[in-house]
Design a protein around this motif. Structure first.
Motif, PDB file in Angstrom:
ATOM      1  N   ARG A  59       0.816  -1.206   0.000  1.00 42.98           N
ATOM      2  CA  ARG A  59       0.000   0.000   0.000  1.00 42.98           C
ATOM      3  C   ARG A  59       0.859   1.270   0.000  1.00 42.98           C
ATOM      4  O   ARG A  59       0.320   2.368   0.140  1.00 42.98           O
ATOM      5  N   LEU A  60       2.192   1.130  -0.145  1.00 42.43           N
ATOM      6  CA  LEU A  60       3.113   2.255  -0.084  1.00 42.43           C
ATOM      7  C   LEU A  60       3.975   2.287  -1.340  1.00 42.43           C
ATOM      8  O   LEU A  60       4.106   1.287  -2.048  1.00 42.43           O
ATOM      9  N   THR A  61       4.582   3.431  -1.590  1.00 45.85           N
ATOM     10  CA  THR A  61       5.598   3.556  -2.625  1.00 45.85           C
ATOM     11  C   THR A  61       6.950   3.299  -1.970  1.00 45.85           C
ATOM     12  O   THR A  61       7.394   4.066  -1.127  1.00 45.85           O
ATOM     13  N   TYR A  62       7.596   2.200  -2.364  1.00 41.43           N
ATOM     14  CA  TYR A  62       8.836   1.804  -1.719  1.00 41.43           C
ATOM     15  C   TYR A  62       9.979   2.740  -2.136  1.00 41.43           C
ATOM     16  O   TYR A  62      10.059   3.191  -3.281  1.00 41.43           O
ATOM     17  N   SER A  63      10.877   2.992  -1.190  1.00 43.55           N
ATOM     18  CA  SER A  63      12.076   3.780  -1.442  1.00 43.55           C
ATOM     19  C   SER A  63      13.142   3.367  -0.441  1.00 43.55           C
ATOM     20  O   SER A  63      12.847   2.765   0.603  1.00 43.55           O
ATOM     21  N   GLU A  64      14.388   3.690  -0.765  1.00 38.92           N
ATOM     22  CA  GLU A  64      15.495   3.333   0.135  1.00 38.92           C
ATOM     23  C   GLU A  64      15.366   4.071   1.466  1.00 38.92           C
ATOM     24  O   GLU A  64      15.639   3.505   2.529  1.00 38.92           O
ATOM     25  N   GLU A  65      14.935   5.321   1.422  1.00 32.49           N
ATOM     26  CA  GLU A  65      14.772   6.084   2.655  1.00 32.49           C
ATOM     27  C   GLU A  65      13.695   5.481   3.543  1.00 32.49           C
ATOM     28  O   GLU A  65      13.812   5.486   4.775  1.00 32.49           O
ATOM     29  N   LEU A  66      12.659   4.912   2.922  1.00 35.39           N
ATOM     30  CA  LEU A  66      11.610   4.251   3.699  1.00 35.39           C
ATOM     31  C   LEU A  66      12.177   3.055   4.451  1.00 35.39           C
ATOM     32  O   LEU A  66      11.881   2.848   5.639  1.00 35.39           O
ATOM     33  N   GLY A  67      12.996   2.244   3.778  1.00 32.61           N
ATOM     34  CA  GLY A  67      13.628   1.124   4.461  1.00 32.61           C
ATOM     35  C   GLY A  67      14.551   1.570   5.586  1.00 32.61           C
ATOM     36  O   GLY A  67      14.620   0.930   6.643  1.00 32.61           O
TER      37      GLY A  67
END
Length: 590
Positions: free
Chosen positions: A398-406
């Motif tokens: 349900r999210l847009t994945y990104s390196e900062e999110l991880g």
């Protein structure tokens, strides 16, 4: 005649019985072979041989007790095997059910939460409808009361109840009543003036609707005629250009033949959108009734959201914004509105209600919120300790994945050890989806899944030596270092012992490098010599520096072993040593 030549069955009847028994077994087993590619099932084969044994028992009456006891033992053993098989199948079924129970419970809880949210929405809508119905009933009642003829009575009447807007003492004062009457007369005059200037009869709207339909029909007729004229203009222009080219050509065919071929091509022409003859269609977009209607609906939708937000109904406003058409309210500006609220009722803050409604409204993998909005949502949920919401958002995409999110999820796991494993698993999903393989492998190593991390590293050719060192520095482990310096399923090692030790000696992980060298040296059987001589990633000078560091650390035997191994190479000589600054050795290439 010897004993070996004496047949087992002396009489001819025994031979015939044996022959018939073999034929019976052979025919029955051949009949069972089409049941499957692996032969007849075991139960049917058991039935065939059991029937054959019964025939033997019936024939050999002298051995009937012994054979019957043997058959009984076989039947009991086979029955016990079948019982154990049924119990094993039942146990496997129970195990699968127990394994699937947490997942089923999680989905049931999610479904219960969604149903509770729907029930709350239905209850709110029902309350609004009931309030509107009550107001309409009161309006109708007041209208009926106002239409009744007033009774003419000159006698003074005592007021039944208190007049709205006046105190009880003022309602008995004639002067106050006169002032109140003047106020109502002025208000009535204002309403009548507004009625004349701001409102029109319903008939005017009907006339405008009829006029609009007539105008739209006329526009369609003009558009059809315009298409015909455009086609005629296109055909004439093409014919003019064709005739001009025919006149300019040196070897030109007869005019009639040329015109026949060109007219055939002209007859196949059609009008396309590019043949607008320079008409700017953007001029008419503002007059399109559909676009005007759509913009009006959007304005009403935004006004409804503002009303809900100002009324303090943050949950209803959050769902209203999450379901906004074209995503006009699913943006950072709306998030800042909810984030600015500091006083609220309920357990969840308004900004988290907004993100929760936003994630529920989107479909997995479709029309996802942007990277910044996804990042803010995860930060908000983790800040308030709702890791289960983040788990649902990440696993259900349900999210847009990104390196900062991880990185945000990983950092939260470092701050809260209770959810560290969950955060690392979620971060691994995000990193893998984004293609950040070095951090995906690091998250697996930190969870103790070293074998899975090695499989991931060896399957991806883009994994560099720097990536391996990044994983090693993020999860310093002696076992991981050994895995990096050993063969993996016949493939060469990722790193050499010298390269790892030289890199770690330049950082704050030099103790780990000394532990690796000591463990290899303690392994014996020339393990250290083999590691030094087969090292293609670390030069002799680098190994000399490693030996110097071992000498400084007090590991004299280990340093002497490294030096002796280096001197054993052809072309290596030991130079004179000064007091403290000389190198232990130097490799000289002849």
């Amino acid at each position: 005649m010897d004993d070996e030549d004496v047949p087992l069955f002396r009489s001819s009847s025994d031979v015939r019985f044996l022959k018939s028994l073999r034929e019976f077994i052979s025919s029955e087993t051949e009949r069972l072979r089409p049941c499957g590619p692996a032969g007849a099932p075991d139960e049917r084969r058991h039935a065939v041989y059991s029937a054959a044994l019964d025939k033997v028992i019936d024939y050999a009456t002298a051995y009937e007790p012994i054979l019957t006891a043997i058959k009984k033992e076989y039947d009991e053993f086979i029955a016990a095997v079948k019982t154990n098989d049924r119990k094993a199948k039942l146990a496997r079924g129970k195990l699968k059910a127990m394994v699937a129970q947490p997942t089923s419970l999680m989905y049931c809880q999610k479904r219960a939460a969604q149903l509770q949210e729907r029930i709350a929405v239905i209850q709110r809508d029902t309350a609004e409808v009931q309030a509107k119905t009550k107001r309409l009933q009161e309006c109708r009642k007041n209208l009926r009361d106002s239409q009744r003829p007033e009774a003419l009575d000159d006698q003074a009447q005592t007021p039944v109840g208190q007049i709205p807007g006046l105190k009880f003492e003022e309602s008995l004062n004639p002067e106050a009543l006169d002032e109140h009457l003047k106020f109502f007369k002025q208000k009535r005059a204002d309403l009548l003036s507004k009625k004349k200037s701001q409102y029109v009869p319903v008939q005017v709207k009907r006339e405008l609707d009829i006029k609009m339909k007539t105008t739209l029909n006329q526009r369609d007729e003009l558009a059809l005629e315009n298409n015909k004229l455009q086609l005629r203009c296109k055909q004439l222009t093409f014919l003019n250009e064709a005739i001009s080219s025919w006149e300019k050509s040196a070897s030109r065919p007869p005019l009639l033949e040329f015109l026949d071929s060109e007219l055939e091509r002209i007859s196949e022409m059609k009008v396309c959108e590019a043949d607008g003859c320079g008409i700017n269609k953007d001029v008419f977009e503002e007059d399109d009734p559909h676009k005007v209607r759509e913009s009006e609906l959007l304005m009403d939708y935004i006004e409804r959201f503002s009303d809900l937000f100002e009324a303090g109904e943050y949950e209803a406003a959050a769902y209203h914004a999450a379901k906004s058409p074209h995503g006009v309210l699913r943006n950072m500006e709306t998030m800042e509105w909810f984030k600015s609220v500091t006083r609220y009722e309920g357990e969840l803050p308004p900004v988290l209600l907004f993100f929760q409604a936003l994630m529920i409204s989107v479909q997995p993998g479709k029309h996802l919120p942007g990277e910044v909005l996804s990042l803010e949502g995860v930060r908000c949920a983790l800040q308030h300790g709702y890791i289960q919401l983040v788990t649902f958002w990440v696993t259900q995409h349900r999210l847009t994945y990104s390196e900062e999110l991880g990185d945000v999820i990983c950092n939260h796991g470092d701050e809260d050890p209770r959810v560290a494993d969950t955060c690392l698993a979620l971060a691994h999903i995000v990193y893998t989806a984004c293609g950040v393989l070095r951090k995906a492998a690091l998250s697996m190593c930190r969870r103790g899944l070293t074998s899975g991390a090695l499989e991931l590293i060896y399957k991806n050719r883009d994994f560099t030596v720097e990536d391996c060192m990044f994983v090693l520095r993020g999860c310093p482990s002696l076992d991981l270092m050994q895995d990096f310096t050993q063969l993996y399923e016949g493939k060469p090692a990722l790193l050499s012992v010298g390269f790892i030790c030289r890199s770690l000696l330049k950082s704050d992980l030099e103790d780990l490098a000394f532990q690796l060298l000591q463990k290899i040296y303690a392994g014996g059987q020339g393990a250290l010599e083999k590691a030094i001589l087969n090292d293609v990633m670390c030069s002799t000078e680098s190994w000399s520096e490693i030996a110097t560091r071992c000498e400084q650390r007090g590991l004299h035997q280990l340093a002497q072993k490294i030096i002796s191994t280096l001197l054993s190479q052809p072309g290596a000589v030991c130079l004179s040593q000064e007091q403290d600054s000389a190198k232990l050795m130097e490799h000289v290439f002849m």
